[in-house]
Write an enzyme that holds these catalytic residues in place. Structure first.
Site, PDB file in Angstrom:
ATOM      1  CG  ASP A 285      70.541  67.052  37.288  1.00  0.00           C
ATOM      2  OD1 ASP A 285      70.287  68.147  36.750  1.00  0.00           O
ATOM      3  OD2 ASP A 285      71.703  66.719  37.595  1.00  0.00           O
TER       4      ASP A 285
HETATM    5  C1  NOJ Z   1      72.455  69.481  35.315  1.00  0.00           C
HETATM    6  C2  NOJ Z   1      73.342  69.440  36.519  1.00  0.00           C
HETATM    7  O1  NOJ Z   1      73.661  68.110  36.846  1.00  0.00           O
HETATM    8  C3  NOJ Z   1      72.730  70.109  37.737  1.00  0.00           C
HETATM    9  O2  NOJ Z   1      73.695  70.168  38.749  1.00  0.00           O
HETATM   10  C4  NOJ Z   1      72.205  71.475  37.396  1.00  0.00           C
HETATM   11  O3  NOJ Z   1      71.697  72.102  38.537  1.00  0.00           O
HETATM   12  C5  NOJ Z   1      71.146  71.315  36.320  1.00  0.00           C
HETATM   13  N1  NOJ Z   1      71.750  70.724  35.125  1.00  0.00           N
HETATM   14  C6  NOJ Z   1      70.482  72.639  35.956  1.00  0.00           C
HETATM   15  O4  NOJ Z   1      71.324  73.443  35.250  1.00  0.00           O
END
Ligand code: NOJ
Length: 742
Positions: A285
């Site tokens: 993430d």
């Molecule tokens: C953080 C989020 O937790 C995740 O779900 C997302 O895909 C990413 N950022 C990218 O934007």
């Protein structure tokens, strides 16, 4: 052609198809190996670095000269947040200047639509309509793929049992079984049969794992749970996504039982790539590799890189740990070359499968983009999906509104909202494409009906100045429609709320209107279950609309005026108060159950609130009524390998056509691990004409009865099982008993 010839032909094609698919797979493996053999250490690391490309094209892009140079030098494997044919082409062209000309993967959070905004995922889950959910993902994929996107960071398959957690909006709710079925539908919708089609994108099962169990519902917080709970409740939707062929996994921000998921070898190596034999790759993430330092798990970024890659995190999203430290770590022997190669191989395989080595621009075709975006058919489908997602929580007869109302007062902070209908996680807000509730209602009112719109207050209102005008409008109208709820940015990532009541003075606005004595019909917009006891007690009707997307106004009006008979059912329990959270219909048994609500002394109870929720999982009303009768089992006892058919009759006993979600629940009364009071094991959504009766059946086998026993073995233990058929988890209509013999 006879049925036999058709069957033989299908079997022959399957047999011929299997070796062809295997040959194609082998050909890709050979190409990946050949390419890997030519790559330098730095080029390999580059494939594992994912960069956000917001503002990297057009005016101002000079600020990103270093990053653009990295792309040209082959130091970047994937981009997020670059979208559109023109921009993806521009950035892809840079990657193609690199020595090996390895194309980039373009990824984006396409969560509930790309250009056409569908209901938020929790709302779609409330439809319990797998075909509709798959279709919504298919259209999102088609639009995104036409716009240069290869890969979406969806579906989020985290089970959520705490409505304070803002991200419940992005998931399928509290239930493992429903969540797994929806995960499958979404993966199929995004990806189609196989990667490479120009109207599909790669999907991502996220966030692996335990993210939905953030303690106290506070986003990014630690998760701590038994292995039993992890395997029983949280992992099955991931396994379902994997079985549906999901191309990628994303790990998560949280620690799970003390280890950050991003550095968890147990989750990523032992389970995902080991026991489950997952062939795709894992992306971290956003900066979750770097956050190993903040977690206090890594001393510095260099150690974080080593921990994450060794644990099986293949690609580093915006963490800069791999790009800065991985090559040194390999040189120093802290990361084995084979570990690095395995990660790179997984990423390159997807690029080959998407056909990007044949044509790196194949998803970036301006003519296709123009033709696909703005296809009016997509809005028509968005309206259909939206109306299926609406849940009628209460109705004392005010809905549907009488045809030919003389006057209607439309009141509330969200009465004419547009942005809020779209919800969070949209690609680009475009209010011109949004139908507000006021627009939708206006379009369906008889010409003679007088409509008055009064907001009363803002979403987070603190003063009551507008109440008087709202009350006057209500007094003056035949019917009163009040639109309450959250603004779009109150749910979603980093939007946890400690108080999930109606924001601001909205409850007071309701009270002021209710005091007029007029029946008040309430529509609630939100990305989560809210607590609204007073409204639940006193409203004449309540329609829960989630954030229904760009066609929300039309969809809600379809239900209010009876053009569509509501069919949604709650995918999450609605508590009476925050104190009951975390809450789920799937409660474990205790030694001190409440047998009589009037006697809770030394019982597992609250002294100031009942244990029951306000609205139970699976609840949702219709304008017609359904009768359940004549439950039968094909046999009353079975052996481990047998199948049993449970059947019953469903009848539409009302005057309107309608859809019902019939729900099958199971209870295992005595087991070696204490089982929940009930577990969903099957459901079907069926449409019946007035007066129609239909025999409905569910097949029950060993897997229906099995659970994770001691040492997590998948066991079905001999004994009796209770089977329940209901219209909601708290409205069981039929019961049966089945015995497992051995
Ligand atoms: C953080 C989020 O937790 C995740 O779900 C997302 O895909 C990413 N950022 C990218 O934007």
């Amino acid at each position: 052609m006879t049925r036999m010839t058709t069957l033989l032909l299908a079997a022959a094609m399957l047999l011929a198809g299997a070796p062809a698919a295997q040959a194609a797979e082998r050909a890709i493996e050979d190409k990946v190996d050949a390419l890997l053999a030519r790559m330098t250490l730095e080029e390999k690391v580059g494939q594992l670095h994912q960069l956000s490309g917001r503002q990297m094209t057009g005016p101002g892009s000079e600020k990103f000269a270093d990053k653009l140079a990295d792309i040209r030098a082959g130091k970047v494997g994937s981009m997020l947040n670059v979208k559109g044919v023109a921009d993806t082409r521009e950035i892809q062209a840079l990657a193609l200047q690199s020595r090996l000309k390895i194309p980039l993967l373009f990824s984006l959070d396409v969560i509930h639509g790309y250009q056409t905004v569908f209901p938020v995922p929790l709302g779609e889950a409330a439809s319990w309509d797998l075909a509709a959910i798959e279709q919504s993902a298919r259209i999102a994929a088609k639009e995104a793929a036409a716009s240069g996107i290869h890969w979406t960071f969806a579906p989020m398959v985290d089970v959520g049992r705490d409505p304070r957690w803002g991200r419940v909006m992005e998931g399928a709710g509290e239930d493992t079984y429903l969540g797994a079925r929806i995960a499958t539908a979404r993966v199929r919708g995004f990806q189609g049969e196989r990667l490479g089609a120009l109207d599909r994108v790669m999907a991502t099962a996220k966030h692996f794992a335990g993210y939905g169990a953030a303690i106290a519902g506070r986003d990014y917080n630690a998760a701590d749970m038994s292995e039993q709970q992890l395997h029983e409740v949280y992992l099955p939707p991931f396994k379902a996504a994997l079985d549906a062929g999901v191309a990628t996994f994303m790990n998560s921000f949280n620690t799970l039982n003390g280890v950050p998921a991003t550095a968890s070898s147990y989750l990523q190596r032992d389970l995902l790539k080991g026991r489950w034999q997952y062939p795709g790759f894992v992306v971290s993430d956003w900066a979750s590799v770097k956050e190993l330092v903040e977690h206090g798990y890594a001393a510095d970024l260099a150690q974080a890189a080593v921990q994450a890659i060794n644990a099986g995190s293949d690609m580093d999203m915006e963490g800069y740990a791999y790009t800065r430290h991985l090559a040194d770590a390999v040189n120093a022997g802290r990361v084995k070359p084979a570990v690095l190669d395995d990660a790179v191989r997984r990423v390159l395989t997807k690029k080959f499968e998407l056909g990007l080595f044949d044509d790196p621009y194949r998803f970036s075709d301006a003519a296709r983009e123009k033709a696909v975006l703005g296809d009016p058919e997509h809005s028509r489908i968005a309206r259909e999906v939206a109306r299926k997602s609406l849940v009628l929580l209460k109705n004392e007869g005010s809905l549907p509104f009488r045809k030919g109302l003389t006057s209607l007062a439309l009141i509330g902070p969200l009465a004419d909202a547009k942005r809020d209908l779209e919800g969070g996680w949209i690609v680009q807000s475009d209010e011109r494409r949004v139908v507000s509730l006021a627009d939708g209602v206006r379009a369906q009112l008889a010409p003679a009906t007088r409509l008055t719109v009064a907001r009363g207050c803002d979403v987070a209102c603190t003063d009551t100045q507008g109440f008087a005008a709202a009350v006057a409008a209500a007094q003056d109208a035949e019917a009163v429609l009040l639109v309450l709820g959250e603004s779009w940015d109150m749910s979603g990532e980093a939007k946890s709320r400690a108080d999930i009541g109606l924001p601001g003075r909205q409850a007071a606005l309701f009270d002021a209107l209710a005091a007029t004595g007029k029946p008040v019909v309430v529509v609630i917009l939100a990305g989560r279950p809210l607590v609204f006891e007073n409204v639940a007690d006193k409203a004449a009707a309540i329609l829960y609309a989630w954030f229904p997307g760009a066609q929300g106004g039309n969809a809600v009006a379809d239900v209010l005026f009876g053009a569509y008979n509501p069919s949604g059912k709650l995918p999450m329990t609605f508590p009476r108060s925050v104190g009951q959270i975390p809450i789920s219909y799937q409660q474990y048994r205790t030694g001190r159950p409440v047998l009589d609500p009037a006697n809770i002394v030394y019982r597992s109870a609250y002294i100031d609130a009942p244990n029951t929720p306000r609205y139970a999982f699976g609840h949702g009303l219709s304008y017609t009524s359904f009768a359940y009768s004549d439950l039968a089992l094909s046999k009353s006892a079975m052996r481990q390998g047998d199948k049993v058919t449970l059947s019953f009759t469903l009848a539409n006993t009302g005057a309107r056509a309608g859809e019902e979600v019939v729900q099958l629940y199971l209870r295992d009364p005595v087991a070696s691990v204490v089982r929940p009071l009930m577990e969903l094991k099957g459901f079907q959504k069926l449409g019946l004409a007035p007066g129609e009766r239909r025999r409905v059946s569910f097949e029950i086998d060993r897997d229906t009865l099995a659970f994770h026993g001691s040492r997590l073995a998948w066991v079905a233990e001999p004994g009796d099982f209770e089977l329940m058929i209901g219209t909601a988890s708290d409205a069981i209509r039929l019961r049966g008993k089945l015995t497992l013999l051995d």
